[in-house]
Design a protein around this motif. Structure first.
Motif, PDB file in Angstrom:
ATOM      1  N   ASP A 109       1.018  -1.353  -0.145  1.00 18.85           N
ATOM      2  CA  ASP A 109      -0.182  -0.206   0.049  1.00 18.85           C
ATOM      3  C   ASP A 109       0.831   1.692   0.002  1.00 18.85           C
ATOM      4  OD1 ASP A 109      -2.111   1.443   0.275  1.00 18.85           O
ATOM      5  OD2 ASP A 109      -2.500   1.637   2.565  1.00 18.85           O
ATOM      6  N   LEU A 110       2.123   1.599   0.990  1.00 16.54           N
ATOM      7  CA  LEU A 110       2.363   2.475   0.988  1.00 16.54           C
ATOM      8  C   LEU A 110       3.573   2.489  -0.155  1.00 16.54           C
ATOM      9  CD1 LEU A 110       3.800   4.024   3.383  1.00 16.54           C
ATOM     10  CD2 LEU A 110       5.645   2.145   4.063  1.00 16.54           C
ATOM     11  N   TRP A 111       4.001   1.058  -0.585  1.00 11.22           N
ATOM     12  CA  TRP A 111       4.983   1.708  -2.553  1.00 11.22           C
ATOM     13  C   TRP A 111       3.832   2.079  -2.978  1.00 11.22           C
ATOM     14  CZ3 TRP A 111       4.811  -2.641  -6.261  1.00 11.22           C
ATOM     15  CH2 TRP A 111       5.599  -2.734  -7.270  1.00 11.22           C
ATOM     16  N   LEU A 119      -2.694  -0.339  -6.800  1.00  9.82           N
ATOM     17  CA  LEU A 119      -0.796  -1.105  -6.666  1.00  9.82           C
ATOM     18  C   LEU A 119      -1.505  -3.054  -7.689  1.00  9.82           C
ATOM     19  CD1 LEU A 119       0.683  -3.060  -5.274  1.00  9.82           C
ATOM     20  CD2 LEU A 119      -1.910  -4.641  -3.897  1.00  9.82           C
ATOM     21  N   TYR A 120      -2.388  -2.271  -8.971  1.00  9.72           N
ATOM     22  CA  TYR A 120      -2.601  -3.470  -9.819  1.00  9.72           C
ATOM     23  C   TYR A 120      -2.384  -3.106 -10.478  1.00  9.72           C
ATOM     24  CZ  TYR A 120      -5.972  -0.549 -11.782  1.00  9.72           C
ATOM     25  OH  TYR A 120      -6.738   0.771 -12.600  1.00  9.72           O
ATOM     26  N   ARG A 121      -1.677  -2.021 -11.372  1.00 12.96           N
ATOM     27  CA  ARG A 121      -1.413  -1.110 -12.190  1.00 12.96           C
ATOM     28  C   ARG A 121      -0.053  -1.335 -11.699  1.00 12.96           C
ATOM     29  NH1 ARG A 121      -3.068   3.560 -15.017  1.00 12.96           N
ATOM     30  NH2 ARG A 121      -1.170   3.106 -15.991  1.00 12.96           N
ATOM     31  N   LEU A 122       0.847  -1.683 -10.853  1.00 12.79           N
ATOM     32  CA  LEU A 122       1.978  -1.604 -10.713  1.00 12.79           C
ATOM     33  C   LEU A 122       2.446  -2.770 -10.796  1.00 12.79           C
ATOM     34  CD1 LEU A 122       2.789   0.952  -7.213  1.00 12.79           C
ATOM     35  CD2 LEU A 122       4.139   0.792  -9.486  1.00 12.79           C
ATOM     36  N   PRO A 349      -4.232   5.280  -5.154  1.00 11.11           N
ATOM     37  CA  PRO A 349      -2.601   5.231  -5.451  1.00 11.11           C
ATOM     38  C   PRO A 349      -2.994   4.023  -4.202  1.00 11.11           C
ATOM     39  CG  PRO A 349      -2.187   7.687  -4.732  1.00 11.11           C
ATOM     40  CD  PRO A 349      -3.994   6.930  -4.856  1.00 11.11           C
ATOM     41  N   GLY A 350      -1.318   3.032  -4.188  1.00 13.31           N
ATOM     42  CA  GLY A 350      -1.778   1.628  -3.202  1.00 13.31           C
ATOM     43  C   GLY A 350      -3.247   0.942  -3.849  1.00 13.31           C
ATOM     44  N   LEU A 351      -4.135   0.873  -1.747  1.00 11.12           N
ATOM     45  CA  LEU A 351      -4.289   0.137  -2.049  1.00 11.12           C
ATOM     46  C   LEU A 351      -6.013   1.053  -2.138  1.00 11.12           C
ATOM     47  CD1 LEU A 351      -3.764  -1.890   1.046  1.00 11.12           C
ATOM     48  CD2 LEU A 351      -3.330  -2.555  -1.403  1.00 11.12           C
ATOM     49  N   GLY A 352      -6.212   2.510  -2.147  1.00  7.13           N
ATOM     50  CA  GLY A 352      -6.686   3.812  -1.810  1.00  7.13           C
ATOM     51  C   GLY A 352      -7.902   3.063  -1.125  1.00  7.13           C
ATOM     52  N   ILE A 353      -7.258   2.799   0.531  1.00  9.28           N
ATOM     53  CA  ILE A 353      -7.988   2.693   1.572  1.00  9.28           C
ATOM     54  C   ILE A 353      -7.851   3.922   1.939  1.00  9.28           C
ATOM     55  CG2 ILE A 353      -8.433   1.671   3.936  1.00  9.28           C
ATOM     56  CD1 ILE A 353      -8.796  -0.371   1.773  1.00  9.28           C
TER      57      ILE A 353
END
Ligand code: MG
Length: 362
Positions: A109-111, A119-122, A349-353
């Motif tokens: 998530d942080l990354w 994350l899914y794009r990364l 970005p990340g998990l979007g939480i």
């Protein structure tokens, strides 16, 4: 940006109705939320419910692993250097796959936040829409038939049917469910280790001979009985999926190499997080095996991590991420979005939480 620590909180969400399998019964998602904090603008969220019957972990062991070993291994390290962090996480303590999965999700998530991308794009994903199945808990056949009717009326086209107790009763359950579902609904049977190998063969042959059209059978025998699992896999036409037998990437390696199962159910709480899940995906892909993405009784935080992973790996052809649907409320803002059987994620970005309500931070 340096990691400054990991805080842990409790989140309890009552279920709409008790969730029952051959292994356990529960009436709430009771989980540990983690937040990896930094000296910069970002932090990362993850989660680990204790599933002692499967991973051997409890609330106490999850907390202990994170507080005494994992936090010490990560604090002070560069938050953007994901692989170094994941190496340190893996080395910090043996086992403890759910504790690691919580922190692994938070680091991913942080990354994502550091990179400004979901994350899914990364992970190379295209943002495909997932379609989840829905679990029918282990009850008397009549009740399971009623639950099936209700699920079908809500639009679910794939159902996971919990079996694995008394063999004759299990067959009555499946027959009642098929009758209630009609011919067009996909049925998956999950015995949660409830049968002996020869019982499993008898049960699956009955399903095949009586036209129940069960798509696959999950974890028919004890998790440790790899020989028995292989015996079942070889004796029947119906695909056999390993779940509790695949408690780590190394377990998956052995299952795949020995062809003891036809498919693997990946759960982040078993694989130790996304990194371990990606390793299982790569092995399964190389062996031409398909995977399911599943979850424990988790809130939407770790299920969101699983959804991002599934969106990025074609080898994950089946999705069993229904835990948030079984909950009476959703305290998690952002992350995965459920609409009928479909799951999508946002492009945050990340998990979007965005927020998590009702967490008791400790
Ligand atoms: Mg299962």
């Amino acid at each position: 940006m340096r990691i400054t620590g990991i805080r842990i909180g409790r989140l309890v969400i009552p279920l709409l109705k008790p969730f029952k399998t051959a292994l356990r019964s529960t009436d709430a998602v009771a989980t540990n939320i983690v937040e990896v904090t930094t000296d910069g603008p970002f932090s990362g969220y993850g989660e680990a419910p204790p599933t002692a019957a499967i991973t051997g972990e409890t609330d106490g062991s999850i907390r202990g692993a994170i507080e005494t070993r994992i936090a010490a291994a990560l604090t002070g390290k560069d938050a953007e250097n994901l692989n170094e962090l994941l190496d340190a996480l893996e080395r910090s303590i043996v086992g403890n796959s759910s504790a690691k999965a919580a922190v692994d999700a938070a680091l991913h998530d942080l990354w994502g936040k550091c990179c400004g991308m979901p994350l899914y794009r990364l992970l190379g994903g295209s943002g495909r829409v997932l379609s989840t199945d829905y679990t029918i808990s282990l009850n008397e056949p009549e009740e399971m038939a009623r639950d099936t009717k209700e699920a079908v009326s809500k639009g679910y086209r794939a159902l996971k049917i919990k079996v694995g107790s008394d063999l004759a009763l299990d067959m009555a359950r499946l027959s009642a469910v098929r009758k209630s579902a009609g011919p067009d609904i996909l049925l998956r049977a999950d015995a949660n280790q409830g049968w002996k190998p020869k019982e499993a063969i008898r049960a699956i042959k009955f399903m095949e001979d009586s036209g129940l059209a069960v798509e696959l059978v999950e974890q028919p025998v004890a998790s440790w009985d790899i020989e028995g699992l292989k015996q079942v896999t070889e004796a029947v036409d119906t695909p056999v999926m390993a779940d509790e037998s695949a408690r780590s990437p190394r377990d998956a390696l052995k299952l795949i190499a020995s062809r003891a199962a036809d498919m693997i159910n990946i759960k982040l709480m078993k694989s130790g997080g996304i990194r371990g899940a990606l390793a299982i995906c790569a092995m399964a892909e190389s062996a031409g095996m398909e995977c399911m993405i599943g979850c424990m009784m988790e809130s939407k935080i770790s299920v969101t991590a699983a959804a991002h992973l599934a969106m990025a790996r074609g080898v994950i052809t089946r999705c069993d991420l229904d835990a948030p649907i079984l909950c009476s409320e959703d305290p998690v803002g952002g992350g995965a979005e459920y609409s009928g059987t479909s799951i999508t994620v946002t492009d945050s970005p990340g998990l979007g939480i965005e927020s998590v309500r009702n967490v008791v931070w400790q």
